[in-house]
Design a protein around this motif. Structure first.
Motif, PDB file in Angstrom:
ATOM      1  N   VAL A  28      28.333 132.875 113.090  1.00 10.68           N
ATOM      2  CA  VAL A  28      27.326 133.356 112.151  1.00 10.68           C
ATOM      3  C   VAL A  28      28.000 133.746 110.849  1.00 10.68           C
ATOM      4  O   VAL A  28      29.073 134.368 110.845  1.00 10.68           O
ATOM      5  N   THR A  29      27.376 133.399 109.733  1.00 11.72           N
ATOM      6  CA  THR A  29      27.856 133.827 108.430  1.00 11.72           C
ATOM      7  C   THR A  29      26.667 133.939 107.484  1.00 11.72           C
ATOM      8  O   THR A  29      25.570 133.464 107.788  1.00 11.72           O
ATOM      9  N   SER A  30      26.903 134.582 106.341  1.00 12.25           N
ATOM     10  CA  SER A  30      25.823 134.791 105.375  1.00 12.25           C
ATOM     11  C   SER A  30      26.413 135.401 104.111  1.00 12.25           C
ATOM     12  O   SER A  30      27.628 135.602 104.011  1.00 12.25           O
ATOM     13  N   ALA A  31      25.549 135.724 103.160  1.00 11.81           N
ATOM     14  CA  ALA A  31      25.963 136.563 102.045  1.00 11.81           C
ATOM     15  C   ALA A  31      26.270 137.947 102.602  1.00 11.81           C
ATOM     16  O   ALA A  31      25.770 138.332 103.669  1.00 11.81           O
ATOM     17  N   ALA A  32      27.090 138.710 101.901  1.00 11.33           N
ATOM     18  CA  ALA A  32      27.532 140.009 102.422  1.00 11.33           C
ATOM     19  C   ALA A  32      26.369 140.950 102.722  1.00 11.33           C
ATOM     20  O   ALA A  32      26.350 141.626 103.755  1.00 11.33           O
ATOM     21  N   HIS A  33      25.375 140.984 101.847  1.00 12.18           N
ATOM     22  CA  HIS A  33      24.272 141.933 102.005  1.00 12.18           C
ATOM     23  C   HIS A  33      23.280 141.522 103.086  1.00 12.18           C
ATOM     24  O   HIS A  33      22.385 142.302 103.437  1.00 12.18           O
ATOM     25  N   GLU A  34      23.426 140.331 103.634  1.00 13.92           N
ATOM     26  CA  GLU A  34      22.457 139.829 104.606  1.00 13.92           C
ATOM     27  C   GLU A  34      22.777 140.194 106.048  1.00 13.92           C
ATOM     28  O   GLU A  34      21.985 139.894 106.945  1.00 13.92           O
ATOM     29  N   LEU A  88      26.784 126.666 118.272  1.00 13.00           N
ATOM     30  CA  LEU A  88      25.810 126.959 117.228  1.00 13.00           C
ATOM     31  C   LEU A  88      26.541 127.511 116.015  1.00 13.00           C
ATOM     32  O   LEU A  88      27.371 128.414 116.140  1.00 13.00           O
ATOM     33  N   ALA A  89      26.230 126.980 114.832  1.00 15.18           N
ATOM     34  CA  ALA A  89      26.724 127.534 113.578  1.00 15.18           C
ATOM     35  C   ALA A  89      25.504 127.940 112.768  1.00 15.18           C
ATOM     36  O   ALA A  89      24.717 127.091 112.347  1.00 15.18           O
ATOM     37  N   SER A  90      25.347 129.242 112.568  1.00 12.95           N
ATOM     38  CA  SER A  90      24.125 129.799 112.007  1.00 12.95           C
ATOM     39  C   SER A  90      24.424 130.442 110.656  1.00 12.95           C
ATOM     40  O   SER A  90      25.058 131.493 110.582  1.00 12.95           O
ATOM     41  N   PHE A  91      23.942 129.804 109.581  1.00 16.61           N
ATOM     42  CA  PHE A  91      24.183 130.277 108.222  1.00 16.61           C
ATOM     43  C   PHE A  91      22.970 131.065 107.725  1.00 16.61           C
ATOM     44  O   PHE A  91      21.927 130.494 107.436  1.00 16.61           O
ATOM     45  N   SER A  92      23.105 132.390 107.685  1.00 22.95           N
ATOM     46  CA  SER A  92      22.047 133.301 107.213  1.00 22.95           C
ATOM     47  C   SER A  92      20.804 133.309 108.094  1.00 22.95           C
ATOM     48  O   SER A  92      19.674 133.102 107.616  1.00 22.95           O
ATOM     49  N   PRO A  93      20.955 133.565 109.391  1.00 20.41           N
ATOM     50  CA  PRO A  93      19.778 133.692 110.249  1.00 20.41           C
ATOM     51  C   PRO A  93      19.099 135.050 110.018  1.00 20.41           C
ATOM     52  O   PRO A  93      19.625 135.908 109.311  1.00 20.41           O
ATOM     53  N   GLY A  94      17.954 135.226 110.626  1.00 16.69           N
ATOM     54  CA  GLY A  94      17.248 136.500 110.540  1.00 16.69           C
ATOM     55  C   GLY A  94      16.001 136.457 111.389  1.00 16.69           C
ATOM     56  O   GLY A  94      15.604 135.403 111.891  1.00 16.69           O
ATOM     57  N   GLU A  95      15.381 137.608 111.532  1.00 12.05           N
ATOM     58  CA  GLU A  95      14.116 137.677 112.271  1.00 12.05           C
ATOM     59  C   GLU A  95      12.983 137.336 111.302  1.00 12.05           C
ATOM     60  O   GLU A  95      12.138 138.156 110.965  1.00 12.05           O
ATOM     61  N   LYS A 128      22.503 142.792 107.662  1.00 12.47           N
ATOM     62  CA  LYS A 128      21.450 143.602 108.299  1.00 12.47           C
ATOM     63  C   LYS A 128      20.326 142.750 108.871  1.00 12.47           C
ATOM     64  O   LYS A 128      19.610 143.168 109.780  1.00 12.47           O
ATOM     65  N   HIS A 129      20.188 141.536 108.350  1.00 11.11           N
ATOM     66  CA  HIS A 129      19.113 140.662 108.828  1.00 11.11           C
ATOM     67  C   HIS A 129      19.447 139.998 110.163  1.00 11.11           C
ATOM     68  O   HIS A 129      18.525 139.582 110.889  1.00 11.11           O
ATOM     69  N   TRP A 130      20.736 139.870 110.475  1.00 10.30           N
ATOM     70  CA  TRP A 130      21.096 139.168 111.714  1.00 10.30           C
ATOM     71  C   TRP A 130      21.890 140.005 112.719  1.00 10.30           C
ATOM     72  O   TRP A 130      22.260 139.499 113.783  1.00 10.30           O
ATOM     73  N   GLU A 131      22.115 141.269 112.411  1.00  9.53           N
ATOM     74  CA  GLU A 131      22.898 142.113 113.328  1.00  9.53           C
ATOM     75  C   GLU A 131      22.279 142.182 114.716  1.00  9.53           C
ATOM     76  O   GLU A 131      22.994 142.106 115.730  1.00  9.53           O
ATOM     77  N   SER A 132      20.966 142.327 114.796  1.00  7.38           N
ATOM     78  CA  SER A 132      20.323 142.440 116.116  1.00  7.38           C
ATOM     79  C   SER A 132      20.423 141.128 116.887  1.00  7.38           C
ATOM     80  O   SER A 132      20.564 141.128 118.118  1.00  7.38           O
ATOM     81  N   ILE A 133      20.366 140.008 116.175  1.00  5.08           N
ATOM     82  CA  ILE A 133      20.502 138.702 116.810  1.00  5.08           C
ATOM     83  C   ILE A 133      21.916 138.536 117.354  1.00  5.08           C
ATOM     84  O   ILE A 133      22.125 138.158 118.514  1.00  5.08           O
ATOM     85  N   TYR A 134      22.879 138.852 116.516  1.00  3.01           N
ATOM     86  CA  TYR A 134      24.286 138.713 116.902  1.00  3.01           C
ATOM     87  C   TYR A 134      24.625 139.632 118.076  1.00  3.01           C
ATOM     88  O   TYR A 134      25.314 139.235 119.022  1.00  3.01           O
ATOM     89  N   SER A 135      24.123 140.851 118.035  1.00  8.10           N
ATOM     90  CA  SER A 135      24.400 141.815 119.103  1.00  8.10           C
ATOM     91  C   SER A 135      23.834 141.356 120.442  1.00  8.10           C
ATOM     92  O   SER A 135      24.390 141.666 121.505  1.00  8.10           O
ATOM     93  N   ALA A 136      22.732 140.610 120.391  1.00  8.45           N
ATOM     94  CA  ALA A 136      22.091 140.155 121.629  1.00  8.45           C
ATOM     95  C   ALA A 136      22.864 139.038 122.314  1.00  8.45           C
ATOM     96  O   ALA A 136      22.730 138.842 123.528  1.00  8.45           O
ATOM     97  N   VAL A 137      23.671 138.320 121.561  1.00  9.22           N
ATOM     98  CA  VAL A 137      24.413 137.182 122.118  1.00  9.22           C
ATOM     99  C   VAL A 137      25.443 137.659 123.133  1.00  9.22           C
ATOM    100  O   VAL A 137      26.240 138.560 122.857  1.00  9.22           O
TER     101      VAL A 137
END
Length: 250
Positions: free
Chosen positions: A192-198, A163-170, A200-209
């Protein structure tokens, strides 16, 4: 499983920049995929003659179309990956390419929100597996579709190899579950990648992996979604290097 944070180096880039010759496609071929509610999914197929790597499926961000990948898909071809970019019913237009699936869905009075696009992604996966005869796939998502691919990876665990996830979030829930819940069941390696400020939007997703995972954040502001790879965008070189390093394992 091992957690890896990408640390780009000149050595890594040199190793990834091989001079292997590969079969090149004759541009791309337009394909039509039967979807839910008699909606035909429009796709651009960038297929190489020789395929010895997983097939890459390219899903766009909100208000966009398959045109999001007009530059990225040929770049993936250069690395030996065949790929397919589609129009999801949640989207509109980008790079001069109209979203034909969205237009059909609207004409039929169908829902065009983020979750409504899931059947389009499923139909595309089934098409690649059954009609094109591919056995292994990599899912690439951008913005809202970057979240949807975590759901799809749990539905096709034996077929999805990355999976390559560009700017995911809840951005939404599915069956009353957050995306992080699905991420916890993903078996394959993820990027996973995104803009620098983003972040916070995917930290919980990434941590769950729990599977192997990598992420890249730019030193500068960066960009939302897979348009971070576009040559016109500042810093695209490092985004490409990071993504290429992830793909090297395949």
């Amino acid at each position: 499983m091992t957690q890896k944070t990408l640390m780009l180096s000149l050595l890594t880039v040199a190793l990834l920049s091989s001079n292997q010759s590969i079969s090149q496609p004759n541009d791309f071929k337009k394909v039509q995929i039967p979807g839910k509610n008699d909606v035909i999914i429009q796709g651009d197929l960038y297929q190489l003659e020789k395929i010895d790597k997983p097939f890459v499926l390219l899903f766009h961000q909100a208000s966009y179309s398959r045109g999001e990948y007009r530059e990225t898909a040929p770049w993936l071809n250069e690395m030996g990956f065949s790929c397919l970019a589609i129009d999801q019913r949640s989207g509109k237009k980008v790079n001069g390419v109209e979203n034909e699936t969205f237009k059909q869905a609207k004409a039929k009075g169908l829902e065009t929100d983020y979750v409504a696009a899931i059947p389009d992604l499923r139909a595309t996966i089934d098409y690649v597996l059954n009609e094109l005869g591919q056995k292994e796939i990599i899912l690439v998502g951008s913005s809202y579709s970057a979240s949807l691919i975590f759901i799809l990876a749990t539905e096709y665990p034996d077929k999805v190899k990355g999976l390559a996830s560009f700017s995911p979030g809840e951005y939404f829930t599915y069956n009353d579950k957050k995306i992080a819940t699905y991420a916890a069941s993903v078996r394959c390696p993820i990027f996973v990648t995104s803009a620098a400020h983003e972040k916070k939007h995917w930290e919980s997703i990434y941590s769950a992996v729990k599977s192997e995972k990598q992420y890249y954040l730019p030193d500068s502001r960066g960009h939302h979604g897979s348009k971070a790879l576009w040559g016109e965008n500042k810093g695209h070189e490092k985004y490409r290097q990071a993504f290429k390093q992830f793909l090297a394992q395949f």
